[in-house]
Design a protein around this motif. Sequence first.
Motif, PDB file in Angstrom:
ATOM      1  N   GLY A 202       6.271  -3.237  -4.011  1.00  0.00           N
ATOM      2  CA  GLY A 202       6.025  -3.333  -2.569  1.00  0.00           C
ATOM      3  C   GLY A 202       4.801  -4.164  -2.251  1.00  0.00           C
ATOM      4  O   GLY A 202       4.798  -4.935  -1.283  1.00  0.00           O
ATOM      5  N   ALA A 203       3.739  -4.032  -3.082  1.00  0.00           N
ATOM      6  CA  ALA A 203       2.533  -4.837  -2.864  1.00  0.00           C
ATOM      7  C   ALA A 203       2.809  -6.314  -3.089  1.00  0.00           C
ATOM      8  O   ALA A 203       2.269  -7.176  -2.388  1.00  0.00           O
ATOM      9  CB  ALA A 203       1.416  -4.357  -3.791  1.00  0.00           C
ATOM     10  N   ALA A 204       3.667  -6.621  -4.068  1.00  0.00           N
ATOM     11  CA  ALA A 204       4.005  -8.024  -4.329  1.00  0.00           C
ATOM     12  C   ALA A 204       4.922  -8.576  -3.246  1.00  0.00           C
ATOM     13  O   ALA A 204       4.817  -9.747  -2.872  1.00  0.00           O
ATOM     14  CB  ALA A 204       4.678  -8.155  -5.695  1.00  0.00           C
ATOM     15  N   ARG A 205       5.831  -7.752  -2.730  1.00  0.00           N
ATOM     16  CA  ARG A 205       6.797  -8.203  -1.723  1.00  0.00           C
ATOM     17  C   ARG A 205       6.133  -8.469  -0.386  1.00  0.00           C
ATOM     18  O   ARG A 205       6.402  -9.472   0.285  1.00  0.00           O
ATOM     19  CB  ARG A 205       7.875  -7.127  -1.560  1.00  0.00           C
ATOM     20  CG  ARG A 205       8.915  -7.387  -0.481  1.00  0.00           C
ATOM     21  CD  ARG A 205       9.865  -8.464  -0.890  1.00  0.00           C
ATOM     22  NE  ARG A 205      11.005  -8.550   0.019  1.00  0.00           N
ATOM     23  CZ  ARG A 205      11.884  -9.533   0.009  1.00  0.00           C
ATOM     24  NH1 ARG A 205      11.778 -10.509  -0.866  1.00  0.00           N
ATOM     25  NH2 ARG A 205      12.893  -9.543   0.845  1.00  0.00           N
ATOM     26  N   ASN A 206       5.239  -7.580   0.041  1.00  0.00           N
ATOM     27  CA  ASN A 206       4.597  -7.688   1.346  1.00  0.00           C
ATOM     28  C   ASN A 206       3.203  -8.251   1.160  1.00  0.00           C
ATOM     29  O   ASN A 206       2.293  -7.552   0.706  1.00  0.00           O
ATOM     30  CB  ASN A 206       4.515  -6.312   2.021  1.00  0.00           C
ATOM     31  CG  ASN A 206       5.886  -5.760   2.343  1.00  0.00           C
ATOM     32  OD1 ASN A 206       6.447  -6.030   3.388  1.00  0.00           O
ATOM     33  ND2 ASN A 206       6.437  -4.969   1.428  1.00  0.00           N
ATOM     34  N   ARG A 207       3.055  -9.507   1.537  1.00  0.00           N
ATOM     35  CA  ARG A 207       1.766 -10.153   1.320  1.00  0.00           C
ATOM     36  C   ARG A 207       0.815  -9.861   2.480  1.00  0.00           C
ATOM     37  O   ARG A 207       1.105  -9.086   3.371  1.00  0.00           O
ATOM     38  CB  ARG A 207       1.975 -11.655   1.136  1.00  0.00           C
ATOM     39  CG  ARG A 207       2.868 -11.963  -0.077  1.00  0.00           C
ATOM     40  CD  ARG A 207       2.704 -13.387  -0.519  1.00  0.00           C
ATOM     41  NE  ARG A 207       3.032 -14.348   0.526  1.00  0.00           N
ATOM     42  CZ  ARG A 207       4.249 -14.721   0.827  1.00  0.00           C
ATOM     43  NH1 ARG A 207       5.278 -14.196   0.184  1.00  0.00           N
ATOM     44  NH2 ARG A 207       4.477 -15.599   1.769  1.00  0.00           N
ATOM     45  N   ASN A 208      -0.358 -10.491   2.433  1.00  0.00           N
ATOM     46  CA  ASN A 208      -1.434 -10.248   3.379  1.00  0.00           C
ATOM     47  C   ASN A 208      -1.912  -8.804   3.219  1.00  0.00           C
ATOM     48  O   ASN A 208      -1.762  -8.206   2.176  1.00  0.00           O
ATOM     49  CB  ASN A 208      -0.996 -10.561   4.814  1.00  0.00           C
ATOM     50  CG  ASN A 208      -0.538 -11.998   4.962  1.00  0.00           C
ATOM     51  OD1 ASN A 208      -0.984 -12.867   4.226  1.00  0.00           O
ATOM     52  ND2 ASN A 208       0.378 -12.247   5.884  1.00  0.00           N
ATOM     53  N   PHE A 209      -2.449  -8.231   4.273  1.00  0.00           N
ATOM     54  CA  PHE A 209      -3.075  -6.916   4.138  1.00  0.00           C
ATOM     55  C   PHE A 209      -2.061  -5.782   4.053  1.00  0.00           C
ATOM     56  O   PHE A 209      -2.419  -4.665   3.696  1.00  0.00           O
ATOM     57  CB  PHE A 209      -4.030  -6.679   5.311  1.00  0.00           C
ATOM     58  CG  PHE A 209      -5.232  -7.572   5.269  1.00  0.00           C
ATOM     59  CD1 PHE A 209      -6.073  -7.565   4.183  1.00  0.00           C
ATOM     60  CD2 PHE A 209      -5.504  -8.439   6.312  1.00  0.00           C
ATOM     61  CE1 PHE A 209      -7.179  -8.404   4.138  1.00  0.00           C
ATOM     62  CE2 PHE A 209      -6.604  -9.277   6.264  1.00  0.00           C
ATOM     63  CZ  PHE A 209      -7.438  -9.258   5.179  1.00  0.00           C
ATOM     64  N   ARG A 210      -0.798  -6.035   4.361  1.00  0.00           N
ATOM     65  CA  ARG A 210       0.204  -4.990   4.203  1.00  0.00           C
ATOM     66  C   ARG A 210       0.349  -4.582   2.746  1.00  0.00           C
ATOM     67  O   ARG A 210       0.746  -3.453   2.447  1.00  0.00           O
ATOM     68  CB  ARG A 210       1.542  -5.480   4.748  1.00  0.00           C
ATOM     69  CG  ARG A 210       1.650  -5.430   6.256  1.00  0.00           C
ATOM     70  CD  ARG A 210       2.958  -5.996   6.735  1.00  0.00           C
ATOM     71  NE  ARG A 210       3.053  -7.416   6.449  1.00  0.00           N
ATOM     72  CZ  ARG A 210       4.071  -8.178   6.831  1.00  0.00           C
ATOM     73  NH1 ARG A 210       5.074  -7.655   7.493  1.00  0.00           N
ATOM     74  NH2 ARG A 210       4.081  -9.474   6.559  1.00  0.00           N
ATOM     75  N   SER A 211       0.042  -5.496   1.837  1.00  0.00           N
ATOM     76  CA  SER A 211       0.173  -5.157   0.421  1.00  0.00           C
ATOM     77  C   SER A 211      -0.780  -4.038   0.030  1.00  0.00           C
ATOM     78  O   SER A 211      -0.497  -3.279  -0.912  1.00  0.00           O
ATOM     79  CB  SER A 211      -0.098  -6.394  -0.436  1.00  0.00           C
ATOM     80  OG  SER A 211      -1.443  -6.812  -0.326  1.00  0.00           O
ATOM     81  N   TYR A 212      -1.911  -3.891   0.759  1.00  0.00           N
ATOM     82  CA  TYR A 212      -2.863  -2.848   0.408  1.00  0.00           C
ATOM     83  C   TYR A 212      -2.301  -1.461   0.660  1.00  0.00           C
ATOM     84  O   TYR A 212      -2.686  -0.491   0.003  1.00  0.00           O
ATOM     85  CB  TYR A 212      -4.175  -3.031   1.185  1.00  0.00           C
ATOM     86  CG  TYR A 212      -5.049  -4.092   0.574  1.00  0.00           C
ATOM     87  CD1 TYR A 212      -5.930  -3.788  -0.447  1.00  0.00           C
ATOM     88  CD2 TYR A 212      -4.983  -5.404   1.011  1.00  0.00           C
ATOM     89  CE1 TYR A 212      -6.723  -4.763  -1.032  1.00  0.00           C
ATOM     90  CE2 TYR A 212      -5.778  -6.388   0.439  1.00  0.00           C
ATOM     91  CZ  TYR A 212      -6.636  -6.063  -0.575  1.00  0.00           C
ATOM     92  OH  TYR A 212      -7.418  -7.026  -1.146  1.00  0.00           O
ATOM     93  N   GLY A 213      -1.407  -1.326   1.630  1.00  0.00           N
ATOM     94  CA  GLY A 213      -0.779  -0.038   1.852  1.00  0.00           C
ATOM     95  C   GLY A 213       0.005   0.403   0.630  1.00  0.00           C
ATOM     96  O   GLY A 213      -0.110   1.561   0.176  1.00  0.00           O
ATOM     97  N   PHE A 214       0.792  -0.514   0.053  1.00  0.00           N
ATOM     98  CA  PHE A 214       1.546  -0.180  -1.148  1.00  0.00           C
ATOM     99  C   PHE A 214       0.614   0.005  -2.342  1.00  0.00           C
ATOM    100  O   PHE A 214       0.832   0.895  -3.179  1.00  0.00           O
ATOM    101  CB  PHE A 214       2.566  -1.283  -1.433  1.00  0.00           C
ATOM    102  CG  PHE A 214       3.699  -1.326  -0.455  1.00  0.00           C
ATOM    103  CD1 PHE A 214       4.831  -0.554  -0.660  1.00  0.00           C
ATOM    104  CD2 PHE A 214       3.633  -2.114   0.676  1.00  0.00           C
ATOM    105  CE1 PHE A 214       5.878  -0.586   0.240  1.00  0.00           C
ATOM    106  CE2 PHE A 214       4.667  -2.149   1.580  1.00  0.00           C
ATOM    107  CZ  PHE A 214       5.797  -1.376   1.366  1.00  0.00           C
ATOM    108  N   LEU A 215      -0.399  -0.860  -2.441  1.00  0.00           N
ATOM    109  CA  LEU A 215      -1.353  -0.740  -3.540  1.00  0.00           C
ATOM    110  C   LEU A 215      -2.004   0.636  -3.546  1.00  0.00           C
ATOM    111  O   LEU A 215      -2.077   1.294  -4.585  1.00  0.00           O
ATOM    112  CB  LEU A 215      -2.418  -1.834  -3.410  1.00  0.00           C
ATOM    113  CG  LEU A 215      -3.425  -2.014  -4.553  1.00  0.00           C
ATOM    114  CD1 LEU A 215      -3.948  -3.445  -4.549  1.00  0.00           C
ATOM    115  CD2 LEU A 215      -4.617  -1.068  -4.407  1.00  0.00           C
ATOM    116  N   LEU A 216      -2.452   1.087  -2.386  1.00  0.00           N
ATOM    117  CA  LEU A 216      -3.135   2.373  -2.308  1.00  0.00           C
ATOM    118  C   LEU A 216      -2.181   3.535  -2.500  1.00  0.00           C
ATOM    119  O   LEU A 216      -2.573   4.587  -3.013  1.00  0.00           O
ATOM    120  CB  LEU A 216      -3.864   2.494  -0.972  1.00  0.00           C
ATOM    121  CG  LEU A 216      -5.354   2.090  -0.993  1.00  0.00           C
ATOM    122  CD1 LEU A 216      -6.109   3.001  -1.949  1.00  0.00           C
ATOM    123  CD2 LEU A 216      -5.524   0.656  -1.410  1.00  0.00           C
TER     124      LEU A 216
END
Length: 728
Positions: free
Chosen positions: A119-133
């Motif tokens: 999900g972090a790789a798919r959604n770039r910009n700051f949205r990736s941080y939601g999946f990362l966290l």
Amino acid sequence: MSDPALRSPRSLPALRSAFLDWARTDGLTWVYLFKALAAAFLALGIAMRLDLPQPRTAMTTVFIVMQPQSGAILAKSFYRIGGTLVGLVATLALVAVFAPQRELFLGALALWTGICTAGAARNRNFRSYGFLLAGYTAALIGIPAAQHPDTAFISALTRAAEVTLGVVCAGLVGALVFPQQASTQMRTTVRARFSAFVEYVAAALSGHVDRAQIERHNARFLAEIVGFEAMRSVAVFEGPESRGRGGRLARLNSEFMTASTRFHALHQLMNRLRAAGAQQALDALEPYFKELAPLLHTPGEPVLTSRDAAGSARKLEAFKAALPRRVREQRAVLCERPEFPLLDFDTASELLYRFVDDMHAYALTYASLAAATHERERTPERYEPKTNAVLTLVAGVRGAIVMALLSAFWIASAWPNGSMLVLNAAAVCALASSSPRPTRMAYQMALGTALATLIGFIVVFGVYPYIDGFPLLCAALAPALALGIWMTTRPKLVGYGAGYCIFFCVLAGPDNLVHYDPAGYANDALALILSMAASALAFAVLLPPSTPWLRRHLVSDLRRQVVWACQAPLARVRSRFESRARDLAFQAHALMEHDPAEQRRALAWLIAVLEVGHAVIDLRRELGALPSDARYAKTMPWRRAITASAKALTALFARPTDARLDAALAANFDAIAATQQALAAFAPPREDRHRLQRILSYLHFVRTALIDPQSPLARYAGEARRDGAAPA
């Protein structure tokens, strides 16, 4: 004695100018540095005052979300809090189900981390941080909680409180202390891009742009489109004024893509006509280009403000209103000349009208930004950045494999600090997956962490024992943290700075009661560095982004956008086609950073895909607008010929071969001939006749794109096709 020149009044303007230059460049770096330190110390002090278990977590969060622009801080904070909450729920679920079985728990955690990494790789910009966290929080809280399930709920709540405190402190300092607004930068970007584009169009219409310049402009436009959307997604967090213009800014980006594609198609067609020696058609069209250029850009009077754009829009509107009548009158005269290439003229004049219409819409949207509210806000067309599905799947599988292997190593070795090894690998895999060069990112973070280990050791064991009180603690930490913050402001050192700041806080961040354990410190540092080294090794070995197969897949996916343009529903198809094609090209361009030849090849495919895809979409819309009449039915021979041409085109772009290019050209030739016969066989009403002529123009433009010797399709053509001859 002092130098008289320094006391001269004439030196004051120079000093003032130098100071302003410093304030706009290095001065902003110093402001950001002090803001980051202030937010970190504020979060640390409040966490200690509240007696939270790990105040260092709040300070670490500050460095994760801190950005120079307040909107970026708020955007990153929003997704971080959301990801943390999702991770907490996942943690409690995993602990409740799998805690008694460590192997099953770690396997489920690896699977969850892989999903979040994808999900972090798919959604770039700051949205990736939601999946990362969401993945990192599950590992950060879940691994210790699985060893003590009875305290899992309390651990989850306190960790959420520490993270939220860091987010709030970063947001407050960023928004209240010398705030830098992304919306201000967006205004500058909008102005510069509009002005640069109209200058480029005017220069190209005058014949002052060569192919190398076109390639550079296309590469720049590609980066600007992606960067503009990232900036816009941040600006909407800054206040109601930015949100009130968010739809128009998204629409502006979409209209810029359409206008730039349309103009490039027009410019390419004129170059093809020039190469083919169609001088009569060029002479007939030249007066329109000479009139159009001054409407967009007058030398010495650049279009900068929305008022200037409104003036250009009025001129374009008048030109557009008169253009169809003028073209019809000229066409009636040209019809009397049997040798005149009428189809070339029709195609070029149609593209010219479409470009003027798109440019008029672009200028109107730019002009509308001067108003707080506007009707153009209601119908936004959005750029939709999404990482390729295969790259996303590879990132997720890679993250799950790394977690599983490190978990197995932890179980087999019974290393007391193995939990630090495993949970940190989850964060590094997700964070690096969103980078175009993840191996380098993980490697730089490892080196940054190694530096943080050395300086942190000095701070913990050489400074902490000799200080007392929070002010002295801040004074001791400030120089060490300032080094990492400074590195994050330098593009080439961002990876080092991120690793340094985050993991300095993890290793050397103070707790309410400091424990001096050199062996534990060394083991934690070793676990952190090993997790990053393992992540870097995984990115280098497990289908790295530089793998030729992945590059070819990206280019293949780019070509398949023509298939999508031929088959997708017509609603919003143009904006989605534009954004998907350009986003794939941007990904390919980033992966081929050190291979200029492959970058040019990817850009060439982008141009071919945009040209053909746009023509197909226009063709489908014209066909869809035909009246319900038996002469226009899909069963008519000319409609069946167009359908066969579209099928041959989709087959060609799905997998180009010599035979498929021949088949596409033959089908296109048949479709043009059948449509011309249908147009000559009956006398349709005036509007229907014009629609059929536009259909012919789009078919003819597709043909010129397929036989263009500069196109990447040229490698599949024989000698006859390279010369532009009709297929047998």
